[in-house]
Motif scaffolding. Structure first.
Motif, short mmCIF file in Angstrom:
data_model
loop_
_atom_site.label_atom_id
_atom_site.label_comp_id
_atom_site.label_asym_id
_atom_site.label_seq_id
_atom_site.Cartn_x
_atom_site.Cartn_y
_atom_site.Cartn_z
N SER A 143 24.38 -24.37 59.00
CA SER A 143 23.55 -25.27 59.82
C SER A 143 22.29 -25.68 59.07
CB SER A 143 23.14 -24.58 61.12
OG SER A 143 24.22 -24.42 62.00
N GLU A 144 21.92 -26.96 59.22
CA GLU A 144 20.64 -27.40 58.70
C GLU A 144 19.54 -26.91 59.61
OE1 GLU A 144 18.39 -31.44 57.07
OE2 GLU A 144 20.28 -31.61 58.17
N LEU A 145 18.47 -26.38 59.02
CA LEU A 145 17.35 -25.88 59.81
C LEU A 145 16.48 -27.05 60.29
CD1 LEU A 145 16.38 -22.85 57.54
CD2 LEU A 145 17.78 -22.84 59.61
N PRO A 146 15.68 -26.84 61.33
CA PRO A 146 14.78 -27.90 61.80
C PRO A 146 13.84 -28.40 60.71
CG PRO A 146 14.92 -26.14 63.41
CD PRO A 146 15.64 -25.65 62.20
N GLY A 147 13.50 -27.54 59.81
CA GLY A 147 12.68 -27.89 58.65
C GLY A 147 12.77 -26.77 57.63
N PRO A 148 12.46 -27.03 56.36
CA PRO A 148 12.53 -25.99 55.34
C PRO A 148 11.59 -24.83 55.67
CG PRO A 148 12.33 -28.15 54.32
CD PRO A 148 12.07 -28.34 55.78
N ILE A 149 12.01 -23.61 55.36
CA ILE A 149 11.19 -22.43 55.63
C ILE A 149 11.03 -21.61 54.35
CG2 ILE A 149 11.75 -22.30 58.08
CD1 ILE A 149 13.83 -20.14 57.42
N PHE A 150 9.91 -20.92 54.28
CA PHE A 150 9.57 -20.03 53.17
C PHE A 150 9.98 -18.63 53.56
CE2 PHE A 150 6.11 -17.39 51.12
CZ PHE A 150 6.59 -17.50 49.82
N THR A 151 10.94 -18.05 52.84
CA THR A 151 11.47 -16.73 53.19
C THR A 151 11.42 -15.84 51.95
OG1 THR A 151 13.75 -17.44 52.75
CG2 THR A 151 12.91 -17.65 55.01
N PRO A 152 10.29 -15.25 51.64
CA PRO A 152 10.12 -14.52 50.38
C PRO A 152 10.92 -13.22 50.34
CG PRO A 152 8.21 -14.22 51.81
CD PRO A 152 9.08 -15.24 52.48
N ALA A 153 11.05 -12.71 49.13
CA ALA A 153 11.73 -11.43 48.91
C ALA A 153 11.00 -10.67 47.83
CB ALA A 153 13.19 -11.65 48.52
N THR A 154 11.13 -9.36 47.86
CA THR A 154 10.57 -8.55 46.78
C THR A 154 11.51 -8.63 45.59
OG1 THR A 154 11.73 -6.61 47.65
CG2 THR A 154 9.45 -6.94 48.35
N LYS A 155 10.93 -8.60 44.39
CA LYS A 155 11.72 -8.64 43.17
C LYS A 155 12.31 -7.27 42.90
CE LYS A 155 10.10 -10.60 39.52
NZ LYS A 155 11.33 -11.37 39.22
N ALA A 156 13.61 -7.24 42.61
CA ALA A 156 14.30 -5.97 42.37
C ALA A 156 14.62 -5.80 40.90
CB ALA A 156 15.60 -5.94 43.18
N ALA A 157 14.72 -4.55 40.47
CA ALA A 157 15.18 -4.25 39.12
C ALA A 157 16.67 -4.54 39.01
CB ALA A 157 14.90 -2.78 38.78
N VAL A 158 17.18 -4.64 37.78
CA VAL A 158 18.60 -4.88 37.57
C VAL A 158 19.39 -3.79 38.29
CG1 VAL A 158 20.45 -4.96 35.88
CG2 VAL A 158 18.26 -6.06 35.38
N GLY A 159 20.34 -4.22 39.12
CA GLY A 159 21.17 -3.27 39.84
C GLY A 159 20.69 -2.99 41.25
N ASP A 160 19.50 -3.46 41.61
CA ASP A 160 19.00 -3.26 42.96
C ASP A 160 19.01 -4.58 43.71
OD1 ASP A 160 18.52 -0.60 42.45
OD2 ASP A 160 16.46 -0.95 41.78
N HIS A 161 19.00 -4.49 45.04
CA HIS A 161 18.95 -5.67 45.89
C HIS A 161 17.51 -6.17 46.02
CE1 HIS A 161 23.09 -5.51 47.40
NE2 HIS A 161 22.95 -4.20 47.51
#
Length: 312
Positions: A143-161
């Motif tokens: 589904s297209e969202l009503p507008g673009p959203i900013f959804t940040p994430a923490t940076k993981a090391a290789v092999g981690d989520h």
């Protein structure tokens, strides 16, 4: 358990200090203090760097990033200084090398979403939110969202989520002013890229960016220049099939998983019965069949051609 099936030994080049081997890129520092990023043909899936490479993938990612950096230059500065292959480096580095300004990277994956899928969809189905942002009822996969959203994430090391976090957590981590700048730039760049891609028949469903500050920072290979702070700078790769979800616009149909220009063929084969691999087990994934390698390469090439208008 995850990571590299078999981590490659770094190529040693006179005058370059090897700093890091990532999922796709190898990072060096030259004698001038600039960073040298070399994109390999490695491919990752389900937090594993696979034993089989995709021919030309590193060059496609590099050339597509360079093209996008040019399209976005009026919105945000980027870290690219040049593309010359360092003297003494392997000939194979041609086309997959970027010489870059050293930055103090911000430890946040800056994700913009215009459509609901992936981890955002999983959260929405549980809470009707994504990263704490409330969304309307009735949305489905694609589904297209009503507008673009900013959804940040923490940076993981290789092999981690990577782990999705709220905007408030980002503000606590990097400060309110920087968090606001990250959100504003992320959405501005996404909206520009979304419009460019759509004109070329591609939906940019979501993407992630990495930003840094100019300036000096120790001996860890992230920042070494004693230059004045130039504000936020766009770094790493940008708007490639590895960092973005690209969908063919003519085939878009909410309510199902969308066809995509990326490594979905790899994921599907690994998770299907033909691979014989248990994603939940302890064994690393097996080599990819030639047909999966060829179809995956075709998708990367197709995305490059459609976006840039250039042949490969």
């Amino acid at each position: 358990m995850s990571g590299f099936v078999e981590k490659p030994d770094p190529v040693q080049v006179p005058g370059l200090l090897h700093l890091h081997t990532g999922k796709v890129r190898d990072l060096y520092r030259n004698e001038a203090g600039d960073l040298v990023m070399v994109a390999s043909d490695r491919i990752s899936a389900y937090d594993w760097v696979l034993p089989t490479e995709i021919p030309d993938k590193g060059r496609i990612l590099t050339q597509l990033s360079l093209w996008w950096f040019e399209q976005l230059a009026d919105l945000v500065p980027n870290h690219v200084l040049g593309t010359d292959v360092p003297e003494g480096a392997p000939a194979d580095w041609e086309g997959r090398t970027m010489v870059c300004r050293s930055l103090r990277m911000i430890p946040v994956e800056c994700v913009a979403r215009g459509y609901l899928t992936g981890s955002g969809l999983a959260e929405y189905e549980q809470t009707r939110t994504v990263c704490g942002l409330a969304l309307p009822e009735g949305l489905t996969d694609g589904s297209e969202l009503p507008g673009p959203i900013f959804t940040p994430a923490t940076k993981a090391a290789v092999g981690d989520h990577d782990e999705n976090v709220s905007y408030e957590e980002v503000a606590r981590e990097v400060g309110a002013e920087t968090a606001a700048q990250l959100r504003q730039l992320t959405l501005a760049v996404y909206q520009r890229a979304r419009d460019v891609a759509l004109d070329r028949g591609i939906i940019l469903a979501d993407t992630k960016f990495e930003f840094g500050h100019g300036g000096a920072e120790g001996e860890d290979g992230i920042g070494v220049h004693a230059e004045s702070d130039v504000g936020l700078v766009l770094g790493d790769e940008v708007l490639t099939p590895d960092s973005s979800r690209f969908w063919p616009a003519e085939q878009w149909e909410p309510g199902r998983r969308q066809p995509s220009f990326d490594k979905q063929f790899v994921r599907d084969w690994l998770s299907g019965p033909d691979s014989g691999w248990d994603r939940q087990g302890q064994e690393p994934p097996p080599p990819l069949p030639d047909r999966i390698v060829e179809r995956t390469r075709e998708k990367y090439v197709q995305a490059y051609r459609m976006l840039t208008g250039l042949d490969w």
